[in-house]
Design a protein around this motif. Structure first.
Motif, PDB file in Angstrom:
ATOM      1  N   ARG A 252      27.340  58.249   1.816  1.00 46.41           N
ATOM      2  CA  ARG A 252      28.579  57.586   1.385  1.00 46.41           C
ATOM      3  C   ARG A 252      28.982  56.450   2.325  1.00 46.41           C
ATOM      4  O   ARG A 252      29.877  55.675   2.010  1.00 46.41           O
ATOM      5  N   MET A 253      28.366  56.368   3.475  1.00 49.44           N
ATOM      6  CA  MET A 253      28.662  55.275   4.392  1.00 49.44           C
ATOM      7  C   MET A 253      27.747  54.090   4.094  1.00 49.44           C
ATOM      8  O   MET A 253      26.565  54.282   3.806  1.00 49.44           O
ATOM      9  N   PRO A 254      28.271  52.853   4.149  1.00 47.94           N
ATOM     10  CA  PRO A 254      29.610  52.478   4.616  1.00 47.94           C
ATOM     11  C   PRO A 254      30.661  52.337   3.521  1.00 47.94           C
ATOM     12  O   PRO A 254      31.652  51.636   3.719  1.00 47.94           O
ATOM     13  N   ARG A 255      30.478  53.002   2.376  1.00 45.85           N
ATOM     14  CA  ARG A 255      31.501  52.904   1.327  1.00 45.85           C
ATOM     15  C   ARG A 255      32.763  53.662   1.701  1.00 45.85           C
ATOM     16  O   ARG A 255      33.871  53.230   1.375  1.00 45.85           O
ATOM     17  N   ALA A 256      32.616  54.804   2.377  1.00 44.59           N
ATOM     18  CA  ALA A 256      33.771  55.612   2.742  1.00 44.59           C
ATOM     19  C   ALA A 256      33.432  56.461   3.956  1.00 44.59           C
ATOM     20  O   ALA A 256      32.304  56.944   4.092  1.00 44.59           O
ATOM     21  N   GLY A 257      34.424  56.641   4.832  1.00 42.47           N
ATOM     22  CA  GLY A 257      34.206  57.454   6.017  1.00 42.47           C
ATOM     23  C   GLY A 257      35.399  57.406   6.944  1.00 42.47           C
ATOM     24  O   GLY A 257      36.397  56.715   6.679  1.00 42.47           O
ATOM     25  N   THR A 258      35.307  58.104   8.037  1.00 41.20           N
ATOM     26  CA  THR A 258      36.375  58.091   9.031  1.00 41.20           C
ATOM     27  C   THR A 258      36.312  56.804   9.846  1.00 41.20           C
ATOM     28  O   THR A 258      35.300  56.083   9.822  1.00 41.20           O
ATOM     29  N   LEU A 259      37.373  56.533  10.582  1.00 39.28           N
ATOM     30  CA  LEU A 259      37.364  55.359  11.449  1.00 39.28           C
ATOM     31  C   LEU A 259      36.220  55.460  12.449  1.00 39.28           C
ATOM     32  O   LEU A 259      35.548  54.463  12.740  1.00 39.28           O
ATOM     33  N   GLY A 260      35.972  56.667  12.964  1.00 34.50           N
ATOM     34  CA  GLY A 260      34.871  56.854  13.898  1.00 34.50           C
ATOM     35  C   GLY A 260      33.523  56.533  13.277  1.00 34.50           C
ATOM     36  O   GLY A 260      32.649  55.953  13.941  1.00 34.50           O
ATOM     37  N   GLN A 261      33.341  56.870  12.008  1.00 41.09           N
ATOM     38  CA  GLN A 261      32.084  56.534  11.335  1.00 41.09           C
ATOM     39  C   GLN A 261      31.927  55.025  11.182  1.00 41.09           C
ATOM     40  O   GLN A 261      30.821  54.495  11.318  1.00 41.09           O
ATOM     41  N   TYR A 262      33.023  54.335  10.912  1.00 38.74           N
ATOM     42  CA  TYR A 262      32.938  52.874  10.819  1.00 38.74           C
ATOM     43  C   TYR A 262      32.674  52.244  12.178  1.00 38.74           C
ATOM     44  O   TYR A 262      31.985  51.220  12.271  1.00 38.74           O
ATOM     45  N   VAL A 263      33.211  52.835  13.228  1.00 38.22           N
ATOM     46  CA  VAL A 263      32.889  52.364  14.579  1.00 38.22           C
ATOM     47  C   VAL A 263      31.395  52.523  14.842  1.00 38.22           C
ATOM     48  O   VAL A 263      30.730  51.605  15.351  1.00 38.22           O
ATOM     49  N   ASP A 264      30.853  53.685  14.490  1.00 38.06           N
ATOM     50  CA  ASP A 264      29.419  53.913  14.679  1.00 38.06           C
ATOM     51  C   ASP A 264      28.585  52.940  13.848  1.00 38.06           C
ATOM     52  O   ASP A 264      27.540  52.452  14.303  1.00 38.06           O
ATOM     53  N   TYR A 265      29.039  52.662  12.626  1.00 39.60           N
ATOM     54  CA  TYR A 265      28.322  51.711  11.771  1.00 39.60           C
ATOM     55  C   TYR A 265      28.316  50.325  12.420  1.00 39.60           C
ATOM     56  O   TYR A 265      27.282  49.640  12.438  1.00 39.60           O
TER      57      TYR A 265
END
Length: 305
Positions: A252-265
């Motif tokens: 589901r990333m980078p379509r949706a995720g936590t802020l931490g997941q977007y930081v990792d992306y």
């Protein structure tokens, strides 16, 4: 990797105080760029679905500002941050008028403008501004010809299939001698070829990294085929987070995720060689203050890595 932030030129925060707050906060937080998009219509029943998973245009687009006017306002209240369009539908204006507007903004911002062009997705908007939906690629190529000519020197003329400009003296000089860099949002083979062969870079949207870098390789190969230096091209990646409270599955990333997941992306993008990534929290159901807080936590997380 450079980091950018979208200005609130859509939705309830599209007002002077919103732009001032985000612009000043961006510089205070250390962001490198500010970006704005382009809409002229919010039809109740568009003739084409919005390019998203559910095909529904965000309600925030019902309130939309002129992107170049908004960037001019932001330029007057900032010092060094770059100012980009993601994206400007450059075919809605006669190219000579577009050249004048872009040059004026680049001059007034002291050379901080980045021109991100797109062709849009909604035929309704083209109809509303009396521009044909068909033939957009050819219209874009001739528009780019006019921009190149306008920025090339003191005297300019153009004669093409769509536009005619009699010989004229051009006294308006942009902030950079060759004009602002021009990037293109495109994903078709013809669009990727156009980027590699004549433009300054690419404006993709967030997607899985293997797919992103695969398309980037296509652009770089087109540049080599055109005897251009692929290392001179720039990629500025737009991320539109759909923030969740709990971690989402990797698919589901980078379509949706936590802020931490977007930081990792974002960190992964930097390692992969993405030049710039800018994030738009404008479609997040949060107040302006909360979005600025998110922007602060995002850049802190990425920079810490």
């Amino acid at each position: 990797m450079r980091l950018g932030l979208a200005l609130p030129t859509f939705g309830p925060d599209a007002h002077p105080e919103g732009i001032l707050s985000v612009s000043r906060s961006a510089e205070d937080l250390g962001y490198d760029s500010l970006w704005t998009g382009d809409r002229v219509l919010a039809p109740r029943t568009p003739t084409a679905p919005y390019p998203s998973a559910d095909g529904v245009m965000p309600r925030s687009y019902e309130n939309h500002m002129d992107p170049l006017v908004a960037l001019t306002f932001a330029a007057s209240h900032t010092t060094w941050v770059e100012l980009g369009t993601s994206t400007l539908n450059g075919l809605w204006l006669p190219p000579l008028m577009l050249a004048r507007s872009l040059t004026t903004l680049d001059l007034l911002s002291r050379g901080r403008l980045v021109v991100g062009l797109g062709l849009g997705w909604m035929p309704d908007e083209y109809a509303a501004v009396s521009v044909p939906w068909k033939g957009r690629g050819a219209r874009l190529d001739e528009t780019l010809d006019v921009l190149d000519g306008y920025w090339a020197g003191d005297v300019f003329a153009h004669e093409g299939p769509l536009f005619s400009v009699p010989e004229t003296v051009v006294g308006l000089v942009p902030g950079r001698p060759s004009g602002p860099p021009v990037l293109l949002a495109a994903f078709t083979p013809a669009g990727l070829r156009r980027i590699g062969r004549r433009l300054d870079g690419w404006l993709p949207v967030a997607m899985p990294l293997p797919q992103l870098m695969g398309l980037w390789d296509v652009i770089r190969k087109e540049a080599v085929a055109a005897e251009r230096d692929p290392a001179a091209l720039r990629m500025a990646l737009r991320v539109n987070p759909e923030l969740t409270d709990t971690k989402t599955d990797a698919d589901r990333m980078p379509r949706a995720g936590t802020l931490g997941q977007y930081v990792d992306y974002a960190r992964a993008c930097a390692e992969a060689g993405v030049h710039e990534l800018f994030v738009d929290f404008g479609q997040t159901p949060a107040t302006l203050a909360e979005r600025i807080d998110l922007a602060g936590r995002f850049i802190e997380g990425v920079r810490r890595g």
